[in-house]
Write a protein that holds these residues in place. Structure first.
Motif, mmCIF file in Angstrom:
data_model
loop_
_atom_site.group_PDB
_atom_site.id
_atom_site.type_symbol
_atom_site.label_atom_id
_atom_site.label_comp_id
_atom_site.label_asym_id
_atom_site.label_seq_id
_atom_site.Cartn_x
_atom_site.Cartn_y
_atom_site.Cartn_z
ATOM 1 N N TYR A 173 39.897 28.127 50.590
ATOM 2 C CA TYR A 173 39.766 27.040 49.625
ATOM 3 C C TYR A 173 39.889 25.687 50.316
ATOM 4 C CZ TYR A 173 40.706 24.084 45.573
ATOM 5 O OH TYR A 173 40.663 23.082 44.638
ATOM 6 N N GLU A 174 40.880 25.562 51.186
ATOM 7 C CA GLU A 174 41.094 24.301 51.897
ATOM 8 C C GLU A 174 39.954 23.988 52.860
ATOM 9 O OE1 GLU A 174 45.963 24.915 51.800
ATOM 10 O OE2 GLU A 174 44.831 25.218 53.661
ATOM 11 N N SER A 175 39.228 25.037 53.278
ATOM 12 C CA SER A 175 38.099 24.838 54.198
ATOM 13 C C SER A 175 36.789 24.620 53.448
ATOM 14 C CB SER A 175 37.953 26.055 55.122
ATOM 15 O OG SER A 175 39.134 26.276 55.854
ATOM 16 N N GLY A 176 36.840 24.678 52.120
ATOM 17 C CA GLY A 176 35.634 24.480 51.318
ATOM 18 C C GLY A 176 34.824 25.744 51.084
ATOM 19 N N SER A 177 35.335 26.905 51.516
ATOM 20 C CA SER A 177 34.625 28.180 51.309
ATOM 21 C C SER A 177 35.073 28.768 49.970
ATOM 22 C CB SER A 177 34.926 29.153 52.447
ATOM 23 O OG SER A 177 34.559 28.603 53.694
ATOM 24 N N LEU A 178 34.535 28.220 48.889
ATOM 25 C CA LEU A 178 35.048 28.535 47.560
ATOM 26 C C LEU A 178 34.732 29.970 47.134
ATOM 27 C CD1 LEU A 178 34.287 25.202 45.668
ATOM 28 C CD2 LEU A 178 36.281 25.847 47.021
ATOM 29 N N VAL A 179 33.571 30.480 47.527
ATOM 30 C CA VAL A 179 33.218 31.861 47.173
ATOM 31 C C VAL A 179 34.183 32.840 47.832
ATOM 32 C CG1 VAL A 179 31.454 33.649 47.339
ATOM 33 C CG2 VAL A 179 30.794 31.303 46.793
ATOM 34 N N ASP A 180 34.432 32.629 49.120
ATOM 35 C CA ASP A 180 35.378 33.491 49.838
ATOM 36 C C ASP A 180 36.784 33.378 49.243
ATOM 37 O OD1 ASP A 180 33.444 34.418 51.604
ATOM 38 O OD2 ASP A 180 33.826 32.816 53.062
ATOM 39 N N ALA A 181 37.145 32.159 48.868
ATOM 40 C CA ALA A 181 38.468 31.945 48.273
ATOM 41 C C ALA A 181 38.593 32.726 46.967
ATOM 42 C CB ALA A 181 38.703 30.457 48.032
ATOM 43 N N ARG A 182 37.564 32.644 46.136
ATOM 44 C CA ARG A 182 37.606 33.345 44.849
ATOM 45 C C ARG A 182 37.711 34.854 45.041
ATOM 46 N NH1 ARG A 182 32.769 32.909 40.498
ATOM 47 N NH2 ARG A 182 31.769 34.256 42.061
ATOM 48 N N GLU A 183 36.994 35.385 46.014
ATOM 49 C CA GLU A 183 37.057 36.828 46.281
ATOM 50 C C GLU A 183 38.465 37.259 46.682
ATOM 51 O OE1 GLU A 183 34.113 37.672 49.204
ATOM 52 O OE2 GLU A 183 32.418 37.496 47.801
ATOM 53 N N CYS A 184 39.110 36.431 47.498
ATOM 54 C CA CYS A 184 40.479 36.756 47.938
ATOM 55 C C CYS A 184 41.458 36.674 46.777
ATOM 56 C CB CYS A 184 40.906 35.812 49.055
ATOM 57 S SG CYS A 184 40.034 36.065 50.611
ATOM 58 N N TYR A 185 41.326 35.640 45.947
ATOM 59 C CA TYR A 185 42.208 35.511 44.790
ATOM 60 C C TYR A 185 41.994 36.678 43.822
ATOM 61 C CZ TYR A 185 43.095 30.668 46.274
ATOM 62 O OH TYR A 185 43.459 29.540 46.972
ATOM 63 N N GLN A 186 40.724 37.076 43.662
ATOM 64 C CA GLN A 186 40.416 38.197 42.785
ATOM 65 C C GLN A 186 41.055 39.491 43.312
ATOM 66 O OE1 GLN A 186 38.756 37.964 39.889
ATOM 67 N NE2 GLN A 186 39.033 40.154 39.465
ATOM 68 N N GLU A 187 40.979 39.662 44.619
ATOM 69 C CA GLU A 187 41.580 40.851 45.242
ATOM 70 C C GLU A 187 43.089 40.880 45.008
ATOM 71 O OE1 GLU A 187 42.420 42.247 49.803
ATOM 72 O OE2 GLU A 187 40.366 41.643 49.323
ATOM 73 N N ALA A 188 43.730 39.733 45.188
ATOM 74 C CA ALA A 188 45.180 39.660 44.964
ATOM 75 C C ALA A 188 45.520 39.952 43.507
ATOM 76 C CB ALA A 188 45.691 38.279 45.360
ATOM 77 N N LEU A 189 44.714 39.405 42.595
ATOM 78 C CA LEU A 189 44.954 39.605 41.168
ATOM 79 C C LEU A 189 44.796 41.082 40.783
ATOM 80 C CD1 LEU A 189 45.557 38.174 38.492
ATOM 81 C CD2 LEU A 189 43.084 37.891 38.173
ATOM 82 N N GLU A 190 43.781 41.729 41.342
ATOM 83 C CA GLU A 190 43.557 43.143 41.044
ATOM 84 C C GLU A 190 44.718 44.008 41.527
ATOM 85 O OE1 GLU A 190 39.806 44.034 42.807
ATOM 86 O OE2 GLU A 190 38.640 43.032 41.231
ATOM 87 N N VAL A 191 45.238 43.673 42.711
ATOM 88 C CA VAL A 191 46.372 44.427 43.246
ATOM 89 C C VAL A 191 47.591 44.268 42.337
ATOM 90 C CG1 VAL A 191 48.060 44.538 45.122
ATOM 91 C CG2 VAL A 191 45.626 44.379 45.652
ATOM 92 N N LEU A 192 47.903 43.030 41.979
ATOM 93 C CA LEU A 192 49.093 42.777 41.162
ATOM 94 C C LEU A 192 48.952 43.369 39.768
ATOM 95 C CD1 LEU A 192 49.850 39.089 42.216
ATOM 96 C CD2 LEU A 192 51.109 41.143 42.879
ATOM 97 N N CYS A 193 47.776 43.233 39.161
ATOM 98 C CA CYS A 193 47.563 43.789 37.820
ATOM 99 C C CYS A 193 47.603 45.315 37.865
ATOM 100 C CB CYS A 193 46.223 43.316 37.251
ATOM 101 S SG CYS A 193 46.203 41.584 36.770
ATOM 102 N N GLY A 194 47.031 45.880 38.922
ATOM 103 C CA GLY A 194 47.046 47.333 39.069
ATOM 104 C C GLY A 194 48.457 47.866 39.180
#
Length: 202
Positions: free
Chosen positions: A147-168
Protein backbone atom coordinates in the motif's frame (compact mmCIF):
# COMPACT_ATOMS: atom_id res chain seq x y z
CA UNK A 1 20.88 -1.12 26.28
CA UNK A 2 24.60 -1.25 25.69
CA UNK A 3 25.29 -1.58 29.43
CA UNK A 4 22.75 -4.39 29.78
CA UNK A 5 24.10 -6.07 26.65
CA UNK A 6 27.69 -6.05 27.88
CA UNK A 7 26.57 -7.41 31.25
CA UNK A 8 24.63 -10.20 29.52
CA UNK A 9 27.55 -11.07 27.28
CA UNK A 10 29.87 -11.33 30.25
CA UNK A 11 27.58 -13.75 32.10
CA UNK A 12 26.04 -15.77 29.30
CA UNK A 13 26.97 -17.59 26.13
CA UNK A 14 27.00 -14.92 23.36
CA UNK A 15 24.37 -16.96 21.53
CA UNK A 16 22.04 -17.32 24.50
CA UNK A 17 18.40 -16.35 23.97
CA UNK A 18 18.63 -13.64 26.67
CA UNK A 19 21.33 -11.93 24.62
CA UNK A 20 18.99 -12.19 21.65
CA UNK A 21 16.23 -10.50 23.69
CA UNK A 22 18.52 -7.59 24.57
CA UNK A 23 19.73 -7.19 20.98
CA UNK A 24 16.18 -7.33 19.71
CA UNK A 25 15.02 -4.58 22.08
CA UNK A 26 18.12 -2.57 21.24
CA UNK A 27 17.36 -2.87 17.52
CA UNK A 28 13.78 -1.70 18.02
CA UNK A 29 14.95 1.31 20.07
CA UNK A 30 17.61 2.25 17.52
CA UNK A 31 15.03 2.04 14.76
CA UNK A 32 12.76 4.47 16.61
CA UNK A 33 15.76 6.79 16.93
CA UNK A 34 16.14 6.48 13.12
CA UNK A 35 19.58 4.94 13.47
CA UNK A 36 18.57 2.41 10.86
CA UNK A 37 21.89 0.78 10.04
CA UNK A 38 22.70 0.20 13.72
CA UNK A 39 19.19 -1.12 14.26
CA UNK A 40 19.53 -3.49 11.33
CA UNK A 41 22.87 -4.77 12.63
CA UNK A 42 21.47 -5.47 16.10
CA UNK A 43 18.41 -7.24 14.69
CA UNK A 44 20.45 -9.38 12.31
CA UNK A 45 22.56 -10.43 15.29
CA UNK A 46 19.33 -11.40 17.02
CA UNK A 47 18.22 -13.30 13.94
CA UNK A 48 21.48 -15.25 13.86
CA UNK A 49 21.01 -16.30 17.49
CA UNK A 50 17.36 -17.24 16.97
CA UNK A 51 18.19 -19.40 13.96
CA UNK A 52 20.92 -21.13 15.94
CA UNK A 53 18.47 -21.84 18.76
CA UNK A 54 16.05 -23.25 16.19
CA UNK A 55 18.74 -25.60 14.87
CA UNK A 56 19.58 -26.71 18.41
CA UNK A 57 15.93 -27.26 19.24
CA UNK A 58 15.45 -29.26 16.06
CA UNK A 59 18.51 -31.49 16.40
CA UNK A 60 18.80 -31.63 20.23
CA UNK A 61 21.98 -33.68 20.08
CA UNK A 62 25.20 -34.18 22.03
CA UNK A 63 23.50 -33.40 25.33
CA UNK A 64 24.15 -29.68 24.81
CA UNK A 65 20.52 -28.61 24.82
CA UNK A 66 20.24 -26.15 27.70
CA UNK A 67 19.64 -23.21 25.36
CA UNK A 68 17.31 -25.02 23.01
CA UNK A 69 15.22 -26.71 25.67
CA UNK A 70 14.29 -23.38 27.18
CA UNK A 71 11.79 -23.30 24.33
CA UNK A 72 8.90 -25.71 24.80
CA UNK A 73 8.47 -26.44 21.10
CA UNK A 74 10.03 -26.14 17.70
CA UNK A 75 7.23 -23.77 16.74
CA UNK A 76 8.15 -21.30 19.49
CA UNK A 77 11.67 -21.14 18.06
CA UNK A 78 10.18 -20.42 14.64
CA UNK A 79 7.82 -17.86 16.14
CA UNK A 80 10.80 -15.97 17.57
CA UNK A 81 12.55 -15.95 14.16
CA UNK A 82 9.41 -14.65 12.46
CA UNK A 83 9.10 -11.88 15.07
CA UNK A 84 12.68 -10.71 14.48
CA UNK A 85 12.21 -10.71 10.70
CA UNK A 86 9.06 -8.63 11.22
CA UNK A 87 11.09 -6.14 13.28
CA UNK A 88 13.74 -6.01 10.54
CA UNK A 89 11.00 -5.30 8.00
CA UNK A 90 9.68 -2.46 10.19
CA UNK A 91 13.14 -0.86 10.23
CA UNK A 92 13.34 -1.05 6.43
CA UNK A 93 9.83 0.42 6.13
CA UNK A 94 10.80 3.35 8.34
CA UNK A 95 13.98 3.81 6.30
CA UNK A 96 11.99 3.96 3.06
CA UNK A 97 13.26 0.60 1.77
CA UNK A 98 10.12 -1.32 0.74
CA UNK A 99 11.96 -3.97 -1.29
CA UNK A 100 14.11 -4.93 1.71
CA UNK A 101 11.05 -4.89 3.95
CA UNK A 102 9.20 -7.23 1.59
CA UNK A 103 12.21 -9.53 1.42
CA UNK A 104 12.29 -9.88 5.21
CA UNK A 105 8.54 -10.44 5.44
CA UNK A 106 8.50 -13.04 2.66
CA UNK A 107 11.33 -14.90 4.37
CA UNK A 108 9.30 -14.85 7.58
CA UNK A 109 6.24 -16.16 5.74
CA UNK A 110 8.21 -18.98 4.12
CA UNK A 111 9.73 -20.02 7.46
CA UNK A 112 6.32 -19.95 9.13
CA UNK A 113 4.69 -22.05 6.40
CA UNK A 114 7.30 -24.73 6.95
CA UNK A 115 5.86 -25.21 10.45
CA UNK A 116 2.36 -26.02 9.19
CA UNK A 117 3.10 -29.74 9.18
CA UNK A 118 4.94 -29.74 12.51
CA UNK A 119 3.47 -32.22 15.00
CA UNK A 120 3.75 -29.79 17.94
CA UNK A 121 1.84 -27.15 16.01
CA UNK A 122 -0.84 -29.55 14.76
CA UNK A 123 -1.41 -31.31 18.08
CA UNK A 124 -1.47 -28.19 20.27
CA UNK A 125 -4.54 -25.98 19.83
CA UNK A 126 -2.84 -22.91 21.32
CA UNK A 127 0.18 -23.22 19.02
CA UNK A 128 -2.10 -23.80 16.05
CA UNK A 129 -4.03 -20.59 16.79
CA UNK A 130 -0.79 -18.69 17.21
CA UNK A 131 0.39 -20.03 13.83
CA UNK A 132 -2.68 -18.65 12.06
CA UNK A 133 -2.47 -15.31 13.90
CA UNK A 134 1.17 -14.96 12.85
CA UNK A 135 0.22 -15.82 9.29
CA UNK A 136 -2.50 -13.15 9.26
CA UNK A 137 -0.16 -10.55 10.80
CA UNK A 138 2.45 -11.20 8.12
CA UNK A 139 -0.09 -10.91 5.32
CA UNK A 140 -1.28 -7.62 6.82
CA UNK A 141 2.29 -6.29 7.11
CA UNK A 142 3.05 -7.25 3.50
CA UNK A 143 -0.17 -5.49 2.51
CA UNK A 144 0.99 -2.32 4.32
CA UNK A 145 4.27 -2.30 2.38
CA UNK A 146 2.46 -2.74 -0.94
CA UNK A 147 0.00 0.00 0.00
CA UNK A 148 2.77 2.42 0.94
CA UNK A 149 4.51 1.62 -2.36
CA UNK A 150 1.36 2.35 -4.37
CA UNK A 151 0.74 -1.32 -5.32
CA UNK A 152 -2.92 -1.20 -4.34
CA UNK A 153 -3.99 -4.44 -6.04
CA UNK A 154 -1.26 -6.40 -4.28
CA UNK A 155 -2.14 -4.69 -1.01
CA UNK A 156 -5.80 -5.64 -1.34
CA UNK A 157 -4.91 -9.27 -2.05
CA UNK A 158 -2.77 -9.43 1.09
CA UNK A 159 -5.44 -7.81 3.25
CA UNK A 160 -8.01 -10.21 1.82
CA UNK A 161 -5.76 -13.16 2.64
CA UNK A 162 -5.34 -11.96 6.22
CA UNK A 163 -9.09 -11.43 6.56
CA UNK A 164 -9.87 -14.91 5.25
CA UNK A 165 -7.45 -16.48 7.72
CA UNK A 166 -8.88 -14.59 10.70
CA UNK A 167 -12.51 -15.17 9.70
CA UNK A 168 -11.81 -18.84 9.05
CA UNK A 169 -10.28 -19.28 12.49
CA UNK A 170 -13.17 -17.39 14.09
CA UNK A 171 -15.77 -19.61 12.41
CA UNK A 172 -13.85 -22.72 13.41
CA UNK A 173 -13.64 -21.50 16.99
CA UNK A 174 -17.38 -20.75 17.09
CA UNK A 175 -18.13 -24.14 15.58
CA UNK A 176 -15.98 -25.90 18.19
CA UNK A 177 -17.64 -23.94 21.00
CA UNK A 178 -21.10 -24.81 19.67
CA UNK A 179 -20.18 -28.49 19.40
CA UNK A 180 -18.84 -28.49 22.96
CA UNK A 181 -22.03 -26.81 24.21
CA UNK A 182 -24.21 -29.40 22.46
CA UNK A 183 -22.14 -32.27 23.87
CA UNK A 184 -22.44 -30.77 27.35
CA UNK A 185 -26.23 -30.48 27.01
CA UNK A 186 -26.45 -34.09 25.84
CA UNK A 187 -24.39 -35.33 28.79
CA UNK A 188 -26.48 -33.26 31.21
CA UNK A 189 -29.70 -34.70 29.76
CA UNK A 190 -28.33 -38.25 30.05
CA UNK A 191 -27.33 -37.66 33.66
CA UNK A 192 -30.78 -36.27 34.49
CA UNK A 193 -32.44 -39.28 32.82
CA UNK A 194 -30.30 -41.70 34.83
CA UNK A 195 -31.09 -39.77 38.01
CA UNK A 196 -34.85 -40.07 37.31
CA UNK A 197 -34.47 -43.82 36.70
CA UNK A 198 -32.75 -44.28 40.08
CA UNK A 199 -35.51 -42.22 41.76
CA UNK A 200 -38.23 -44.37 40.16
CA UNK A 201 -36.55 -47.57 41.33
CA UNK A 202 -36.50 -46.28 44.88
Amino acid sequence: FRRVLFRSLSLLDPHHERVADVQNNRGIALGKLRRFRSAEKALHHTLEIRKRIKRLRTTATNGNNDIALSLSSSFEATEAIVSVLHNIANVHRAAGEPSEALRALMEAKTILQQEQGDDDCNDNGDLRDRYWRQSAHLSTAIGHVHYESGSLVDARECYQEALEVLCGRLLLSLSSSSLGWREKRTKTAEQEARSEEHTSEL
